[in-house]
Scaffold this motif. Structure first.
Motif, short mmCIF file in Angstrom:
data_model
loop_
_atom_site.label_atom_id
_atom_site.label_comp_id
_atom_site.label_asym_id
_atom_site.label_seq_id
_atom_site.Cartn_x
_atom_site.Cartn_y
_atom_site.Cartn_z
N ALA A 37 0.85 -1.12 -0.06
CA ALA A 37 -0.02 0.17 -0.01
C ALA A 37 0.60 1.14 -0.06
O ALA A 37 0.49 2.27 -0.93
N LEU A 38 1.92 1.28 0.77
CA LEU A 38 2.81 2.42 0.60
C LEU A 38 3.53 2.67 -0.80
O LEU A 38 3.74 3.64 -1.15
N PHE A 39 3.89 1.53 -1.27
CA PHE A 39 4.83 1.66 -2.51
C PHE A 39 3.58 2.19 -3.50
O PHE A 39 3.95 3.19 -4.28
N LEU A 40 2.55 1.75 -3.57
CA LEU A 40 1.47 2.27 -4.50
C LEU A 40 1.18 3.63 -3.92
O LEU A 40 0.71 4.34 -5.29
N ASP A 44 1.84 6.48 -6.87
CA ASP A 44 0.83 7.45 -7.30
C ASP A 44 1.15 8.86 -7.32
O ASP A 44 0.88 9.71 -8.24
N VAL A 45 1.53 9.19 -6.10
CA VAL A 45 1.95 10.62 -5.76
C VAL A 45 3.08 11.16 -6.78
O VAL A 45 3.12 12.21 -7.58
N VAL A 46 4.04 10.31 -7.08
CA VAL A 46 5.22 10.68 -7.80
C VAL A 46 4.95 10.77 -9.27
O VAL A 46 5.32 11.58 -10.03
N ALA A 47 3.84 9.85 -9.68
CA ALA A 47 3.53 9.84 -11.16
C ALA A 47 2.38 10.99 -11.45
O ALA A 47 2.45 11.53 -12.49
N LYS A 48 1.81 11.65 -10.45
CA LYS A 48 0.83 12.72 -10.76
C LYS A 48 1.52 14.07 -10.61
O LYS A 48 0.91 15.10 -11.17
N THR A 49 2.76 14.21 -9.96
CA THR A 49 3.01 15.47 -9.58
C THR A 49 4.73 15.51 -9.89
O THR A 49 5.50 14.61 -9.83
N VAL A 58 1.49 11.40 2.84
CA VAL A 58 0.92 11.09 3.73
C VAL A 58 -0.67 11.03 3.56
O VAL A 58 -1.38 10.24 4.10
N GLY A 59 -0.93 12.00 2.96
CA GLY A 59 -2.46 12.14 2.69
C GLY A 59 -3.05 11.08 1.72
O GLY A 59 -3.95 10.41 1.97
N THR A 60 -2.21 10.64 0.72
CA THR A 60 -2.55 9.62 -0.01
C THR A 60 -2.70 8.17 0.78
O THR A 60 -3.72 7.55 0.48
N VAL A 61 -1.67 8.03 1.67
CA VAL A 61 -1.75 6.91 2.21
C VAL A 61 -2.99 6.85 3.07
O VAL A 61 -3.61 5.66 3.55
N ILE A 62 -3.13 7.81 3.89
CA ILE A 62 -4.41 8.00 4.81
C ILE A 62 -5.77 7.77 3.85
O ILE A 62 -6.53 6.89 4.33
N VAL A 67 -10.20 4.35 2.74
CA VAL A 67 -11.29 3.73 1.68
C VAL A 67 -10.90 2.01 1.77
O VAL A 67 -12.05 1.47 1.48
N GLY A 68 -9.81 1.69 1.69
CA GLY A 68 -9.41 0.35 1.94
C GLY A 68 -10.41 -0.43 2.75
O GLY A 68 -10.97 -1.44 2.91
N ILE A 69 -10.36 0.15 4.29
CA ILE A 69 -10.99 -0.35 5.28
C ILE A 69 -12.53 -0.27 5.12
O ILE A 69 -13.09 -1.45 5.37
N VAL A 70 -13.25 0.82 4.46
CA VAL A 70 -14.71 0.85 4.02
C VAL A 70 -14.81 0.04 3.10
O VAL A 70 -15.81 -0.94 3.42
N VAL A 71 -14.39 -0.31 2.25
CA VAL A 71 -14.66 -1.12 1.03
C VAL A 71 -14.39 -2.41 1.63
O VAL A 71 -15.45 -3.51 1.46
N GLY A 72 -13.40 -2.87 2.28
CA GLY A 72 -13.26 -4.34 2.92
C GLY A 72 -14.36 -4.45 3.77
O GLY A 72 -15.03 -5.82 3.83
N VAL A 73 -14.86 -3.60 4.86
CA VAL A 73 -15.99 -3.97 5.73
C VAL A 73 -17.35 -3.89 4.90
O VAL A 73 -17.94 -5.11 5.28
N VAL A 74 -17.63 -3.28 4.04
CA VAL A 74 -18.70 -3.40 3.14
C VAL A 74 -18.58 -4.80 2.46
O VAL A 74 -19.69 -5.47 2.43
#
Length: 109
Positions: A37-40, A44-49, A58-62, A67-74
């Motif tokens: 998850a950290l690598f992705l 993602d941040v490096v590819a976009k800016t 940090v914002g992207t990781v959070i 979102v991963g937790i919410v999707v997993g729980v659902v």
């Protein structure tokens, strides 16, 4: 770093409790998942800016974590509700679980 497969095999030979093996395997999976998850997120941040900053990473990781937790729980709740309607059909339960895990991976990716 130690190889969890070798450690678990050694624990089985020594007759250690199964809960210890599960704990070691779970910790290994959690570490691998966090590293991925950290690598992705960083990718993602490096590819976009052109000039990524630490707050962006940090914002992207959070965001990805929440979102991963919410999707997993659902998905877990959906899977439990669907499995409640399946009686004594282990093949169907396995197919449902694998399909849901794969579908959640595709949505998250």
């Amino acid at each position: 770093a130690t190889d969890p497969v070798a450690v678990v095999a050694l624990l089985k030979e020594l007759g250690a409790p199964a809960t210890l093996s599960v704990l070691i395997e779970s910790e290994s999976l959690l570490n691998d998942g966090i590293a991925y998850a950290l690598f992705l997120s960083i990718l993602d941040v490096v590819a976009k800016t052109d000039s990524p900053t630490m707050p962006m990473i940090v914002g992207t990781v959070i965001y990805s974590s929440v979102v991963g937790i919410v999707v997993g729980v659902v998905a877990g709740v959906i899977c439990l509700r669907l499995m409640a309607h399946i009686w004594n059909d282990s093949a169907m339960e396995v197919c449902l679980a694998i399909s849901l895990v794969w579908g959640v991976f595709l949505v998250g990716d």
